[in-house]
Design a protein around this motif. Structure first.
Motif, PDB file in Angstrom:
ATOM      1  N   PRO A 187       0.804  -1.232   0.000  1.00  0.00           N
ATOM      2  CA  PRO A 187       0.000   0.000   0.000  1.00  0.00           C
ATOM      3  C   PRO A 187       0.834   1.278   0.000  1.00  0.00           C
ATOM      4  CG  PRO A 187      -0.235  -1.189   2.082  1.00  0.00           C
ATOM      5  CD  PRO A 187       0.512  -2.070   1.164  1.00  0.00           C
ATOM      6  N   ALA A 188       2.089   1.215   0.441  1.00  0.00           N
ATOM      7  CA  ALA A 188       2.924   2.411   0.448  1.00  0.00           C
ATOM      8  C   ALA A 188       3.202   2.878  -0.977  1.00  0.00           C
ATOM      9  CB  ALA A 188       4.234   2.146   1.174  1.00  0.00           C
ATOM     10  N   ASP A 220       1.696   4.615  13.907  1.00  0.00           N
ATOM     11  CA  ASP A 220       1.917   5.412  12.695  1.00  0.00           C
ATOM     12  C   ASP A 220       2.957   4.789  11.762  1.00  0.00           C
ATOM     13  OD1 ASP A 220       4.057   5.842  14.281  1.00  0.00           O
ATOM     14  OD2 ASP A 220       4.020   8.022  14.221  1.00  0.00           O
ATOM     15  N   ASP A 221       3.342   3.537  12.033  1.00  0.00           N
ATOM     16  CA  ASP A 221       4.431   2.913  11.281  1.00  0.00           C
ATOM     17  C   ASP A 221       4.008   2.183  10.002  1.00  0.00           C
ATOM     18  OD1 ASP A 221       6.632   3.672  12.628  1.00  0.00           O
ATOM     19  OD2 ASP A 221       6.737   1.924  13.932  1.00  0.00           O
ATOM     20  N   ALA A 222       2.711   1.987   9.808  1.00  0.00           N
ATOM     21  CA  ALA A 222       2.250   1.096   8.738  1.00  0.00           C
ATOM     22  C   ALA A 222       2.893   1.347   7.380  1.00  0.00           C
ATOM     23  CB  ALA A 222       0.730   1.171   8.622  1.00  0.00           C
ATOM     24  N   ILE A 223       2.802   2.584   6.919  1.00  0.00           N
ATOM     25  CA  ILE A 223       3.292   2.886   5.579  1.00  0.00           C
ATOM     26  C   ILE A 223       4.817   2.837   5.533  1.00  0.00           C
ATOM     27  CG2 ILE A 223       3.339   4.699   3.801  1.00  0.00           C
ATOM     28  CD1 ILE A 223       0.650   3.212   4.071  1.00  0.00           C
ATOM     29  N   LEU A 224       5.433   3.342   6.601  1.00  0.00           N
ATOM     30  CA  LEU A 224       6.889   3.299   6.709  1.00  0.00           C
ATOM     31  C   LEU A 224       7.418   1.869   6.613  1.00  0.00           C
ATOM     32  CD1 LEU A 224       9.068   5.504   8.366  1.00  0.00           C
ATOM     33  CD2 LEU A 224       8.983   3.469   9.786  1.00  0.00           C
ATOM     34  N   ARG A 236       7.135   0.440   3.112  1.00  0.00           N
ATOM     35  CA  ARG A 236       8.188   0.955   2.254  1.00  0.00           C
ATOM     36  C   ARG A 236       9.507   0.242   2.558  1.00  0.00           C
ATOM     37  NH1 ARG A 236       7.468   6.414   3.245  1.00  0.00           N
ATOM     38  NH2 ARG A 236       5.643   6.402   1.904  1.00  0.00           N
TER      39      ARG A 236
END
Lengths: 315, 97
Positions: free
Chosen positions: A193-194, A230-234, A237
């Motif tokens: 998703p990132a 808040d780490d999901a997208i990080l 990636r």
């Protein structure tokens, strides 16, 4: 006709998966669903395997879905949607509907890699007009973080706890994307998703292709991965940059890597923010970290070779 | 929201109102509140794309205020916000402060 692939244009579309769903704060799965629904310009009918997404998007009389959606059981999301697809095919023949409808099944890694595997494999073999999306969070998060066959090597879960006897899960994860590619179906892909543009493009492409399709999407779970909300997208990636989760597609048996990181980062980058891998960084466990890296390297080299062969076959 | 008994529910767990989850407000889950700073916002819409709770209002391709009725305060938007000249357009503030 399709909506232009820009966030500005996509944001003008209606949210077909609404707010008010009760997935945890910072969950990766709703982002995956949102990206799929945004990708499509066709009406969609979805089925859902039991899992986080199912239990929290549809509680008693509240549903977050604005599309026809069906939940049956844990093991048969693919079988259910193949039934729906067959019904619609028949209705079309009878002249009762004339719309071009797309069929999508959602399943978590438990409902895809383990419990729903036989029905998925069957539906793919029968060649139904469907897209199966697996949102892979790497364990049975819904029931309280039990290991699944998608759980990576060394991860601490409640049924593979890291302690003095074992250091988290002792087996490496199963490569579901490859297994699905081995079914010889027209389209198999792996997305994150990132990389939203890549993901939306893949969803779109898959919906256009005739026949059964499978896309495996990484979906971080901060409860199970023991990372911050808040780490999901990080993390998504980092998973791509470290080649733990390479973005690739297999179209008609031809493998193509969609994103080759400029500089392949050490796997620590993906593991460090996650509490479930904390013990990998403890003194004395360096071997496990090394083993993890070797595992990732081996798969990446294999994938690169496969993609290269596909290129040289063409020329 | 009044809880319903089993007699009030439709048979077969069929839900006849699509998107009825919007009646359930999840904003009270929040510990940290995202605050939008419009002057640092470049309208990249990454926050909108990565918001798991569809809690960022967008009108005509431009982002507007947060939908605090539904924002669960995960902070993904603030983390992914590129901001302008190193100044983030979304900052997280503890609720009640």
């Amino acid at each position: 006709m399709a909506t232009t692939l820009s966030l500005k244009e996509l944001s003008k579309k209606e949210d077909l998966f609404t707010h008010g769903h009760r997935m945890c704060s910072g969950c990766g799965a709703p982002i995956v669903v949102k990206q799929l629904l945004l990708a499509s310009d066709y009406p969609i009918i979805a089925s859902n395997a039991t899992g986080c997404l199912e239990v929290s998007s549809c509680i008693s009389e509240y549903t977050a879905w604005k599309i026809p959606w069906i939940h049956n059981a844990f093991e048969n999301a693919a079988a259910t949607i193949s039934g729906v697809e067959t019904m619609c095919r028949s209705l079309k023949k009878q002249g009762k509907i004339d719309k071009e409808i797309k069929f999508v099944a959602f399943g978590g890694d438990g409902g895809t890699y383990d419990i729903g595997f036989q029905s998925l494999s069957g539906a793919m073999e029968r060649g139904h007009e469907m897209l199966y999306i697996c949102y892979d969070n790497g364990a049975y998060m819904n029931t309280g973080i039990q290991r699944s066959s998608a759980t990576p090597l060394g991860a601490d879960t409640t049924t593979s706890p890291a302690g003095s006897v074992i250091k988290g899960k002792t087996q490496p994860r199963k490569n579901m994307t490859r297994i699905m590619a081995a079914h010889g179906i027209p389209y198999v892909a792996q997305a994150s998703p990132a990389h939203w543009r890549d993901a939306v493009t893949k969803f779109r492409k898959a919906l256009e292709i005739k026949g059964p399709k499978f896309i495996n999407v990484l979906a971080p779970c901060n409860r199970g991965w023991r990372s911050s909300t808040d780490d999901a997208i990080l993390l998504c990636r980092a998973a791509v940059d470290t080649c733990y989760w390479p973005l690739y597609e297999v179209e008609d048996g031809v493998t193509r890597i969609n994103s080759i990181p400029k500089e392949k980062k050490p796997v620590e980058e993906f593991l460090k923010p996650q509490g479930r891998f904390k013990h990998l960084f403890a003194p004395g466990n360096e071997w496990l970290l090394k083993l993890f890296q070797e595992e990732v390297d081996r798969e990446w080299e294999r994938l690169k070779k496969e993609a290269q062969e596909a290129v040289s076959d063409k020329s | 929201m009044k809880p319903k008994g089993w007699k009030d529910l439709p048979p077969g767990s069929v839900i006849t109102r699509p998107g009825s989850a919007t009646e359930f407000k999840t904003g009270s889950w929040r510990t940290f509140r995202p605050v939008w700073v419009p002057e640092n916002c470049i309208q990249c819409l990454f926050c909108w794309m990565y918001c798991p709770d569809m809690a960022i209002k967008v009108k005509d391709g431009k982002r507007e205020e947060f939908d605090y009725d539904y924002c669960k305060g995960c902070g993904i938007c603030a983390r992914e916000c590129p901001g302008k000249k190193g100044q983030k357009a979304i900052i997280m503030v503890e609720e009640g402060k």
